[in-house]
Design a protein around this motif. Structure first.
Motif, mmCIF file in Angstrom:
data_model
loop_
_atom_site.group_PDB
_atom_site.id
_atom_site.type_symbol
_atom_site.label_atom_id
_atom_site.label_comp_id
_atom_site.label_asym_id
_atom_site.label_seq_id
_atom_site.Cartn_x
_atom_site.Cartn_y
_atom_site.Cartn_z
ATOM 1 N N GLU A 1 7.508 -44.451 20.502
ATOM 2 C CA GLU A 1 6.376 -43.540 20.301
ATOM 3 C C GLU A 1 6.833 -42.092 20.326
ATOM 4 O O GLU A 1 6.258 -41.237 19.649
ATOM 5 N N TYR B 1 0.393 -48.387 18.785
ATOM 6 C CA TYR B 1 1.671 -48.622 18.116
ATOM 7 C C TYR B 1 2.693 -49.057 19.148
ATOM 8 O O TYR B 1 2.596 -48.693 20.328
ATOM 9 N N ARG B 2 3.666 -49.802 18.718
ATOM 10 C CA ARG B 2 4.665 -50.353 19.632
ATOM 11 C C ARG B 2 5.313 -49.230 20.439
ATOM 12 O O ARG B 2 5.757 -48.236 19.880
ATOM 13 N N GLY B 3 5.335 -49.401 21.717
ATOM 14 C CA GLY B 3 5.947 -48.403 22.584
ATOM 15 C C GLY B 3 4.931 -47.512 23.262
ATOM 16 O O GLY B 3 5.154 -47.027 24.351
ATOM 17 N N HIS B 4 3.799 -47.277 22.617
ATOM 18 C CA HIS B 4 2.813 -46.400 23.208
ATOM 19 C C HIS B 4 2.032 -47.141 24.283
ATOM 20 O O HIS B 4 1.718 -48.310 24.134
ATOM 21 N N LYS C 1 6.993 -48.733 31.716
ATOM 22 C CA LYS C 1 8.196 -49.408 31.254
ATOM 23 C C LYS C 1 9.461 -48.759 31.826
ATOM 24 O O LYS C 1 9.524 -47.549 31.997
ATOM 25 N N GLU D 1 -4.707 -46.249 17.445
ATOM 26 C CA GLU D 1 -4.656 -44.984 18.188
ATOM 27 C C GLU D 1 -5.689 -43.973 17.715
ATOM 28 O O GLU D 1 -5.477 -42.770 17.825
#
Lengths: 547, 269
Positions: free
Chosen positions: A76, B134-137, A328, B114
């Motif tokens: 992100e 989204y991936r990671g958020h 994480k 988002e």
């Protein structure tokens, strides 16, 4: 085409050569600074501009497995900060942990031309050297994490000091490192062997090897002194981040006696108070000790508010951070050499501990009596991204700005700090010391950080502005090895800097002792471990015989 | 008069057209709209290469044609209206903060990821990751409404933090996975592992569903708030029987691997 360049009428700040804002010309030929050049030389008119040597970052994390883990952990961050290609440069992504190309270009856009990655386990050397090769513009090197190497700890335990010296020299040769890094000495094996186990005191003997952190530090300082390493052991002390850890830090420095020692990100090791309670500032105690002991150097590891990423070989401290974020994180093990932890973190103004960390870093800067030994860093990206350097410079140079920022942060923390009372404003010459000349001197880089004849022609030209953040955020020219890489704020060419390393001599017979350890405990064969020279690409080694 | 875009040439590779956005278009002339830059595969092209443009840019953009290979329509929009007669591709309305998107067709994956405001209405089916992060958020939808009148695939409302997602048909697996807050209402059936890892928020299902063992049964009751939500959905075209509006629901608390403050409301037959 001429390879000569003359920078005319610039206001030069070159503290290593006692030049403080004097208007003069700088001449460059074949990538080096020279006395004079011919009339045909290309000219850059630096009238009204400030001329300094290129910045030198003594402590950052820009390459290797931990950096890649942090990149993979935060897609992100990358998605929101694309770094487009230009006619001359390659694309990448930014954020707190930029991709390799973006790292090099972004350092250049701040006027930095040299950076050292502060923690690489030798097992990752190939990967790191390839990534450093892909980090454009800047010259670079890295410190090899050796302090918790099991084989070396075994030698320390058995008192085999001469073999230890030979083994460290072999390892630095094998991995092409620049010096030995010691991280939370003695802490890795307890951490790996037993849940939440760590060493808490510099004299606490580990269950595993029956040696204390002090034994390890002392042995490494001895070896570094004997080998004549250009930079002393780069020590990340025990108890990072814990209240009351300043006593451990002072004891670590006392271990050196009158021998050289560098303490990394000392802000994170300058906390008073009781373990388990809110920290208090011990910035004054720490800086007074450093002021009084010319054998000690340190980088500050300033915290800046906003997004950061904890990445460290000190796995227990990353575990502690994970306890705060509940988000994480990664813990990893590097066989016999190191641990590793990665955890995204956000320093916030309203949080007491974060505000106090920020204040302690500034206290250390502002109470420093010798800017040559207390040098600039944010431990990027642990305290903040290197992109926050201009704002930190403004905090140091502008008391009014500092007061405004103080009024915005947690006031309970400010009441526990002496920051409000500190009136000092850094001068441009002092900024040149802490960002260039000082780090270069601490690193033993004779050709960096200054503009004297024979120096590498790594030069930054800034528009002189009242707002120092703006000034240091966008140099007008950045010249790398004599080539104007940035001109009028735009990249004019791509450039790949060199890798800087050392080649200490060692007795080949030490290999007979090390080889069986590889056979028994490593996942890689001894003969495949040492990194061949072609991984270095363009490189320079510092000759240890030249004093 | 609205701006009308008619798809005259189908691209054989995906197009990225975040420029189809009232914020970007409403002050442009017809030729200005035709010259808007779009991403065509790994190259750039102009909007006029694929669409004929009629009318003048005002608050409503009307698109006709099968846009299933066109991504990022309405991305980041803050006001106005986009109406698509046909299918749309991935990332519809991603990051939008206001305005409305109506699709009279099916949508691809990643509808309204988002987003923080506005409304997306799909009068057809949607793909995976409706209103997801989204991936990671760590957080997905932060506000606004997504109404899917047909079915949706996996991970509806993944890591949603605020807002309302309603699925008129069935939803796939992992509905409301990692939900932080907000409401996901599924009028049809849900797939397996609904609410896995949710911290807070509400997932409502009108059909029986397999509840994860990390959820604990709390009670059977008539949630007052749900009546208002369902009346709101009725007004927006969802067919909702009175027995769902007035009925009782089993409340399951979870997910206990996280904060355990979320709720799964399953209609009691």
């Amino acid at each position: 085409m001429t390879n000569e360049l003359r920078i005319t009428n610039g206001k030069v700040y070159d503290p290593a050569n006692n030049i403080d804002g004097e208007v003069r010309d700088i001449c460059i030929k074949d990538g080096r600074i020279v006395e004079s050049v011919s009339d045909d030389a290309q000219k850059i008119n630096a009238h009204g501009n400030v001329v300094m040597a290129g910045g030198v970052d003594i402590h950052c994390h820009i390459a290797g497995p931990k950096v890649n883990l942090a990149r993979k952990l935060q897609p992100e961050d990358h998605r929101l900060d694309p770094h487009p290609a230009t006619e001359h440069t390659r694309s990448g992504v930014g954020g707190v942990v930029p991709s390799t190309f973006a790292t090099g270009y972004r350092y250049a856009t701040l006027g930095y031309t040299t950076a050292f990655d502060a923690a690489v386990p030798p097992l990752a050397a190939r990967h790191v050297l390839e990534e450093l090769h892909d980090t454009p513009v800047i010259d670079k090197g890295y410190y090899a994490v050796l302090g918790n190497n099991i084989f070396l700890q075994q030698l320390i335990k058995e008192g085999r000091r001469e073999e230890l010296k030979q083994a460290i020299a072999w390892w630095l040769n094998a991995c092409k490192g620049y010096t030995a890094k010691i991280v939370n000495p003695g802490g890795d094996e307890p951490w790996k062997g037993k849940k939440n186990s760590n060493v808490r005191d510099i004299d606490e003997k580990s269950d595993v090897f029956d040696i204390s952190p002090r034994d390890i530090i002392d042995a490494f300082i001895d070896v570094a002194t004997a080998l004549g390493l250009p930079h002393p052991p780069h020590v990340h002390c025990n108890n990072l981040g814990h209240s009351g850890n300043f006593e451990t830090t002072i004891e670590t420095m006392k271990t050196a006696g009158d021998r050289r020692l560098h303490i990394a990100h000392i802000q994170f090791h300058s906390y008073a108070g009781k373990l388990g309670e809110n920290p208090l500032s011990a910035g004054r105690e720490i800086v007074e000790y450093v002021n009084d002991h010319p054998n000690i150097s340190c980088d500050v590891g300033q915290v800046m508010f906003g997004k950061s990423t904890i990445m460290t070989a000190d796995a227990p401290s990353a575990y502690m951070t994970r306890g705060y974020t509940h988000a994480k994180w990664i813990n990893a093990d590097t066989e016999n050499e190191s641990g590793c932890g990665v955890a995204p973190y956000n320093y916030q103004e309203h949080i007491y501990t974060n505000a106090l960390q920020w204040a302690i870093g500034l206290e250390i800067f502002l109470l420093s009596k010798d800017p040559w030994r207390i040098v600039f860093s944010t431990d990027s990206p642990n305290g903040a991204s290197f992109m926050s350097y201009p704002k930190l410079i403004k905090l140091l140079m502008d008391k009014n700005f500092r007061d405004e920022e103080i009024s915005r942060v947690n006031q309970k923390a400010m009441n526990k700090s002496i920051l409000r009372e500190l009136k000092r404003e850094y001068t441009l010459s002092e900024i040149a010391i802490i960002t260039r000349a000082g780090p270069a001197k601490c690193l033993g880089l004779k050709n960096k950080g200054h503009l004297g004849v024979g120096a590498d022609a790594d030069i930054t030209i800034y528009d002189e502005q009242e707002d120092k953040e703006l000034m240091f955020n966008a140099p007008r020219y950045v010249i790398k090895s004599g080539q104007p890489v940035i001109a009028d704020h735009e990249f004019t060419t791509d450039y790949y800097g060199k890798t800087i390393h050392i080649q200490p001599e060692f007795d080949k017979s030490i290999e007979a002792s090390i080889r069986p350890f590889f056979d028994d405990y490593y996942s890689i064969r001894f003969d495949n471990y040492a990194v061949s020279d072609h991984y270095l690409h363009e490189h320079e080694f510092i000759d240890l015989k030249k004093k | 008069m609205s701006l009308k875009l008619n798809l005259h040439t189908q691209s054989n590779v995906p197009l990225e057209m975040s420029c189809i956005n009232p914020d970007a278009i409403q002050h442009l002339s017809q030729s200005g709209v035709e010259r808007l830059e779009i991403i065509h595969g790994n190259d750039t092209a102009h909007l006029g290469d694929f669409f004929s443009v009629k009318g003048k840019g005002q608050e409503t953009i009307h698109i006709e044609g099968d846009c299933a290979a066109i991504k990022y329509i309405g991305a980041g929009m803050s006001n106005g209206k986009v109406v698509v007669d046909g299918n749309v591709g991935m990332h519809l309305g991603c990051g939008m903060t206001g305005g409305q998107i109506i699709v009279n067709g099916n949508a691809g994956d990643w509808v309204g990821p988002e987003m923080s405001g506005g409304r997306i209405v799909i009068n057809g089916n949607a793909g995976h990751m409706v209103g997801a992060a989204y991936r990671g958020h760590s957080a997905g939808v932060q506000g606004g409404e997504i109404f899917i009148h047909g079915n949706a695939k996996n991970e509806v409302g993944s890591a949603m933090r605020r807002g309302l997602i309603a699925i008129g048909g069935n939803a796939g697996d992992f509905t409301g996975v990692n939900l932080l807050a907000g409401s996901v209402i599924v009028l049809g059936e849900m797939g397996i592992r609904a609410g896995a890892g949710m911290k807070r928020g509400t997932i409502v299902s009108f059909s029986d569903t397999e509840v994860l063992p990390t959820f604990e049964f709390a009670c059977t009751y008539h949630p007052v708030f749900l009546r208002f939500y369902l009346m709101h959905l009725r007004k927006n075209g969802f067919q909702i029987d009175d027995r769902f509006v007035n009925g009782r629901y089993d409340r399951w608390s979870g997910d206990s691997i996280e904060l355990n403050r979320g709720e799964l409301l399953i209609f009691k037959r």
